[in-house]
Scaffold this motif. Sequence first.
Motif, PDB file in Angstrom:
ATOM      1  N   TRP A 233       0.765  -1.036  -0.200  1.00 11.30           N
ATOM      2  CA  TRP A 233      -0.099  -0.055   0.114  1.00 11.30           C
ATOM      3  C   TRP A 233       0.639   1.263   0.073  1.00 11.30           C
ATOM      4  O   TRP A 233       1.657   1.483   0.944  1.00 11.30           O
TER       5      TRP A 233
ATOM      6  N   LEU B 207      -1.791  -1.481  -3.980  1.00  9.67           N
ATOM      7  CA  LEU B 207      -2.710  -0.529  -3.725  1.00  9.67           C
ATOM      8  C   LEU B 207      -2.065   0.946  -3.542  1.00  9.67           C
ATOM      9  O   LEU B 207      -1.097   1.162  -3.049  1.00  9.67           O
TER      10      LEU B 207
ATOM     11  N   SER C  83      -4.758  -1.166  -7.794  1.00 13.74           N
ATOM     12  CA  SER C  83      -6.092  -0.481  -7.143  1.00 13.74           C
ATOM     13  C   SER C  83      -6.154   0.530  -6.509  1.00 13.74           C
ATOM     14  O   SER C  83      -4.986   0.700  -5.741  1.00 13.74           O
TER      15      SER C  83
ATOM     16  N   LEU D 206      -6.760   2.554  -3.039  1.00 16.21           N
ATOM     17  CA  LEU D 206      -7.251   2.470  -1.752  1.00 16.21           C
ATOM     18  C   LEU D 206      -6.653   3.765  -1.136  1.00 16.21           C
ATOM     19  O   LEU D 206      -5.641   4.271  -0.730  1.00 16.21           O
TER      20      LEU D 206
ATOM     21  N   GLU E 202     -18.639   4.503   6.132  1.00 15.73           N
ATOM     22  CA  GLU E 202     -18.028   4.146   4.784  1.00 15.73           C
ATOM     23  C   GLU E 202     -16.425   4.255   4.652  1.00 15.73           C
ATOM     24  O   GLU E 202     -15.580   3.808   3.855  1.00 15.73           O
TER      25      GLU E 202
ATOM     26  N   HIS F  94     -12.751  -0.179   7.005  1.00 12.99           N
ATOM     27  CA  HIS F  94     -13.105  -0.444   5.713  1.00 12.99           C
ATOM     28  C   HIS F  94     -12.082  -0.647   4.816  1.00 12.99           C
ATOM     29  O   HIS F  94     -12.228  -1.595   4.110  1.00 12.99           O
ATOM     30  N   ARG F  95     -11.247   0.232   5.113  1.00 12.49           N
ATOM     31  CA  ARG F  95      -9.912   0.084   4.202  1.00 12.49           C
ATOM     32  C   ARG F  95      -9.181  -1.163   4.201  1.00 12.49           C
ATOM     33  O   ARG F  95      -8.855  -1.744   3.405  1.00 12.49           O
TER      34      ARG F  95
ATOM     35  N   ARG G 217     -10.473  -3.628   5.265  1.00 16.88           N
ATOM     36  CA  ARG G 217     -11.265  -5.221   4.513  1.00 16.88           C
ATOM     37  C   ARG G 217     -10.820  -5.033   3.176  1.00 16.88           C
ATOM     38  O   ARG G 217     -10.924  -6.078   2.533  1.00 16.88           O
ATOM     39  N   GLU G 218     -10.668  -3.882   2.585  1.00 18.54           N
ATOM     40  CA  GLU G 218     -10.436  -3.795   1.118  1.00 18.54           C
ATOM     41  C   GLU G 218      -9.142  -4.611   0.620  1.00 18.54           C
ATOM     42  O   GLU G 218      -8.672  -5.173  -0.162  1.00 18.54           O
TER      43      GLU G 218
ATOM     44  N   ARG H  38      -9.375  -8.508   1.439  1.00 16.33           N
ATOM     45  CA  ARG H  38     -10.127  -9.241   0.129  1.00 16.33           C
ATOM     46  C   ARG H  38      -9.128  -9.486  -0.832  1.00 16.33           C
ATOM     47  O   ARG H  38      -9.286 -10.692  -1.794  1.00 16.33           O
ATOM     48  N   LYS H  39      -7.984  -8.885  -0.824  1.00 24.72           N
ATOM     49  CA  LYS H  39      -6.896  -9.330  -1.767  1.00 24.72           C
ATOM     50  C   LYS H  39      -6.412 -10.584  -1.757  1.00 24.72           C
ATOM     51  O   LYS H  39      -5.756 -11.284  -2.412  1.00 24.72           O
TER      52      LYS H  39
END
Length: 333
Positions: free
Chosen positions: A109, A131, A149, A151, A318, A323-324, A326-327, A330-331
């Motif tokens: 990241w 990210l 992606s 982020l 949000e 939340h971040r 969790r993104e 998911r990777k």
Amino acid sequence: MTPRRILLVSPAFHGYWAALAAALEHDGHEVTAHCYDRGDTHRDRWRNALAHRSIGASQRERNRAEVTQRAITVLRETRPDVVLVVKGDALNDGWWEALASQDVPTVLWLYDELERLSYTLDQLKTIGPVLSYSPNDVARLRDAGIDASLLPDGFDSLTAFTPRQSPAVNLVGARYRERERIVRMLVSHGIELEAYGREWSNHPWDLLRTGRKRDPASVGLREVSRTDYYGVMAGSLATLNIHGDGHDGLSMRTFEAPGVGGLQLIDRPSVADFYEPGVETLLYDTDAELVDLIQRAARDTAWSNRIRAAGKARTLAEHTLIHRMREVTRKWD
């Protein structure tokens, strides 16, 4: 969601590593955090500080090798299921080779623009999912065939804070040229302002370590902890979020100011991707517009309080670091 043993390798910058670890642990993951730029001894910390100043290339590489070896040692000792590397450009190729040799799924990241980092596109192609908080960099990486992606940054909703009530507008952060111009402009309009950080402060130690001369007209205050500046943003009349030129990603402040219930004044139209301007945050374009918004906030607290409440609700729904993260996880799914 599968609970994992996660190794978080991050800079120590403002304690965000702890916020990321807490966000991952909130969802049941077991986290080991390693701050690669924070040594265990005074010598380590002094060496890391020198690494960011004008030292010779050979010394810089020796420092980098030591930082890398410490990270590799932690990797071997912890044997994680997965690894999240934040920024990570202070680590040399040996780090990435160690990850590859152990076949550990890794996400990188980047919270800074590529042009400010030492990575090459060829190197990033070998690392794994990347990210970035920068939309422009994500597009560039994808054009180069890299799995990239967006982020965005986020708000640390798990840290408690106490609001500091103040009639002033606040600014927390580095002393960029555009920030200094805005500060001086607002002061000239009679607006009470507090700027926090070592580059604003007239404290003798801050002047020494930043190489500045004392500014008799300064409205600066000393650097504060992240917990304290959450309180500053929550209790002040409004919070300035000035990006200026050179950054296309939105800063942490974009989500932190509304997250703590502060009234954000931001200079980036792209904030509309995350908040509704005029309803959940305040977007300005000109100096006159900024002054008008501050003056309205001072006289119309019912209006400003509605924006504070709406921005906080949107953030908690949000835009938290939970939340971040969790993104990120998911990777690995």
